[in-house]
Design a protein around this motif. Structure first.
Motif, PDB file in Angstrom:
ATOM      1  N   TYR A 155       0.830  -1.203   0.000  1.00 46.02           N
ATOM      2  CA  TYR A 155       0.000   0.000   0.000  1.00 46.02           C
ATOM      3  C   TYR A 155       0.866   1.255   0.000  1.00 46.02           C
ATOM      4  O   TYR A 155       0.836   2.036   0.952  1.00 46.02           O
ATOM      5  N   PRO A 156       1.642   1.489  -1.033  1.00 46.37           N
ATOM      6  CA  PRO A 156       2.513   2.667  -1.032  1.00 46.37           C
ATOM      7  C   PRO A 156       1.701   3.957  -0.997  1.00 46.37           C
ATOM      8  O   PRO A 156       0.705   4.099  -1.696  1.00 46.37           O
ATOM      9  N   GLY A 157       2.115   4.872  -0.132  1.00 49.69           N
ATOM     10  CA  GLY A 157       1.431   6.150   0.008  1.00 49.69           C
ATOM     11  C   GLY A 157       0.307   6.123   1.035  1.00 49.69           C
ATOM     12  O   GLY A 157      -0.255   7.170   1.363  1.00 49.69           O
ATOM     13  N   ARG A 158      -0.004   4.970   1.564  1.00 48.52           N
ATOM     14  CA  ARG A 158      -1.100   4.864   2.533  1.00 48.52           C
ATOM     15  C   ARG A 158      -0.597   5.233   3.922  1.00 48.52           C
ATOM     16  O   ARG A 158       0.460   4.803   4.361  1.00 48.52           O
ATOM     17  N   ARG A 159      -1.371   6.069   4.622  1.00 51.63           N
ATOM     18  CA  ARG A 159      -0.968   6.534   5.946  1.00 51.63           C
ATOM     19  C   ARG A 159      -1.465   5.578   7.033  1.00 51.63           C
ATOM     20  O   ARG A 159      -2.504   4.939   6.885  1.00 51.63           O
ATOM     21  N   PHE A 160      -0.679   5.554   8.122  1.00 50.70           N
ATOM     22  CA  PHE A 160      -1.028   4.680   9.243  1.00 50.70           C
ATOM     23  C   PHE A 160      -0.474   5.255  10.543  1.00 50.70           C
ATOM     24  O   PHE A 160       0.371   6.142  10.532  1.00 50.70           O
ATOM     25  N   TYR A 161      -0.974   4.729  11.654  1.00 49.27           N
ATOM     26  CA  TYR A 161      -0.440   5.050  12.979  1.00 49.27           C
ATOM     27  C   TYR A 161       0.398   3.858  13.417  1.00 49.27           C
ATOM     28  O   TYR A 161       0.029   2.705  13.194  1.00 49.27           O
ATOM     29  N   LYS A 205      -6.728  -1.257  -6.031  1.00 46.10           N
ATOM     30  CA  LYS A 205      -5.468  -1.890  -6.431  1.00 46.10           C
ATOM     31  C   LYS A 205      -4.747  -1.068  -7.489  1.00 46.10           C
ATOM     32  O   LYS A 205      -3.529  -0.972  -7.487  1.00 46.10           O
ATOM     33  N   ARG A 206      -5.487  -0.460  -8.385  1.00 38.43           N
ATOM     34  CA  ARG A 206      -4.890   0.342  -9.470  1.00 38.43           C
ATOM     35  C   ARG A 206      -4.046   1.480  -8.901  1.00 38.43           C
ATOM     36  O   ARG A 206      -2.957   1.762  -9.388  1.00 38.43           O
ATOM     37  N   PHE A 207      -4.530   2.148  -7.840  1.00 36.50           N
ATOM     38  CA  PHE A 207      -3.777   3.242  -7.240  1.00 36.50           C
ATOM     39  C   PHE A 207      -2.431   2.749  -6.696  1.00 36.50           C
ATOM     40  O   PHE A 207      -1.397   3.362  -6.910  1.00 36.50           O
ATOM     41  N   ALA A 208      -2.494   1.631  -5.982  1.00 37.37           N
ATOM     42  CA  ALA A 208      -1.266   1.070  -5.419  1.00 37.37           C
ATOM     43  C   ALA A 208      -0.294   0.683  -6.535  1.00 37.37           C
ATOM     44  O   ALA A 208       0.923   0.913  -6.425  1.00 37.37           O
ATOM     45  N   ASP A 209      -0.804   0.119  -7.632  1.00 36.38           N
ATOM     46  CA  ASP A 209       0.053  -0.266  -8.759  1.00 36.38           C
ATOM     47  C   ASP A 209       0.704   0.960  -9.389  1.00 36.38           C
ATOM     48  O   ASP A 209       1.906   0.954  -9.705  1.00 36.38           O
ATOM     49  N   VAL A 210      -0.066   2.025  -9.573  1.00 40.89           N
ATOM     50  CA  VAL A 210       0.478   3.248 -10.174  1.00 40.89           C
ATOM     51  C   VAL A 210       1.559   3.834  -9.271  1.00 40.89           C
ATOM     52  O   VAL A 210       2.652   4.191  -9.741  1.00 40.89           O
ATOM     53  N   LEU A 216       7.255   4.745  -7.928  1.00 41.57           N
ATOM     54  CA  LEU A 216       8.367   4.566  -6.992  1.00 41.57           C
ATOM     55  C   LEU A 216       9.511   3.791  -7.642  1.00 41.57           C
ATOM     56  O   LEU A 216      10.691   4.135  -7.468  1.00 41.57           O
ATOM     57  N   GLU A 217       9.175   2.746  -8.415  1.00 44.35           N
ATOM     58  CA  GLU A 217      10.210   1.974  -9.109  1.00 44.35           C
ATOM     59  C   GLU A 217      10.911   2.843 -10.160  1.00 44.35           C
ATOM     60  O   GLU A 217      12.133   2.776 -10.305  1.00 44.35           O
ATOM     61  N   ALA A 218      10.133   3.659 -10.889  1.00 46.87           N
ATOM     62  CA  ALA A 218      10.727   4.547 -11.886  1.00 46.87           C
ATOM     63  C   ALA A 218      11.640   5.563 -11.200  1.00 46.87           C
ATOM     64  O   ALA A 218      12.738   5.867 -11.691  1.00 46.87           O
ATOM     65  N   ASN A 219      11.192   6.076 -10.056  1.00 44.40           N
ATOM     66  CA  ASN A 219      12.009   7.027  -9.294  1.00 44.40           C
ATOM     67  C   ASN A 219      13.303   6.375  -8.830  1.00 44.40           C
ATOM     68  O   ASN A 219      14.376   6.971  -8.917  1.00 44.40           O
ATOM     69  N   GLU A 220      13.215   5.142  -8.340  1.00 44.03           N
ATOM     70  CA  GLU A 220      14.410   4.413  -7.896  1.00 44.03           C
ATOM     71  C   GLU A 220      15.367   4.197  -9.066  1.00 44.03           C
ATOM     72  O   GLU A 220      16.579   4.393  -8.937  1.00 44.03           O
TER      73      GLU A 220
END
Length: 158
Positions: free
Chosen positions: A35-41, A64-69, A74-78
């Motif tokens: 869940y990249p970008g998802r906030r949590f405590y 799921k589409r949001f997480a994939d994008v 993130l992979e492109a940035n890396e």
């Protein structure tokens, strides 16, 4: 993927839960998980020796589409970060090679200057030798002419 997070503040007036340690749990953002970008405590002592296991999502589960994008970004940035690092390394190596080449060029230029100076001195010495040789030749011709004249006079007078 492992979970990585960063602490961020929220301006929303939401009650912040407390972890099992009794401390207020900071809101974090997951970047390297499903869940990249998802906030949590999470536990306030996260990463420390006294960390508890408290965990609670703040954001609802995204499609799921949001997480994939986000994961693809993130992979492109890396990949771009790795390319940038490699280019910086190449730039550093090329700069070092340029410095070394410049140093060698300066040494060669100094050698050429020294050779030119030596060549000028040799040229002056050669000119002096040529002038001396011409003078000696002229003198020798004059002496030989005089000697021939003397011999000729003796032969004619005898």
């Amino acid at each position: 993927m492992a979970i990585s997070s960063s602490i961020s503040s929220s301006s929303a007036d939401v009650a912040v839960p407390c972890c099992h340690c009794g401390m207020r749990s900071p809101m974090r953002t997951a970047w390297r998980c499903d869940y990249p970008g998802r906030r949590f405590y999470g536990c306030a002592a996260y990463g420390g020796p006294n960390c508890c296991t408290f965990f609670e999502w703040f954001d609802p589960e995204p499609p799921k589409r949001f997480a994939d994008v986000i994961r693809n970004l993130l992979e492109a940035n890396e990949s771009l970060s790795i390319d940038n690092h490699n280019m910086m390394k190449t730039n550093f190596e090329l700069t070092a090679a340029l410095r070394e080449t410049t140093k060698k060029a300066e040494e060669l230029a100094a050698d050429v200057d020294s050779m030119v100076a030596s060549n000028v001195v040799l040229g002056e010495d050669l000119t002096t030798c040529v002038v001396s040789r011409r003078w000696l030749r002229s003198a020798l011709v004059a002496v030989l002419s005089a000697l021939i004249a003397c011999v000729w006079l003796r032969v004619v007078n005898n």
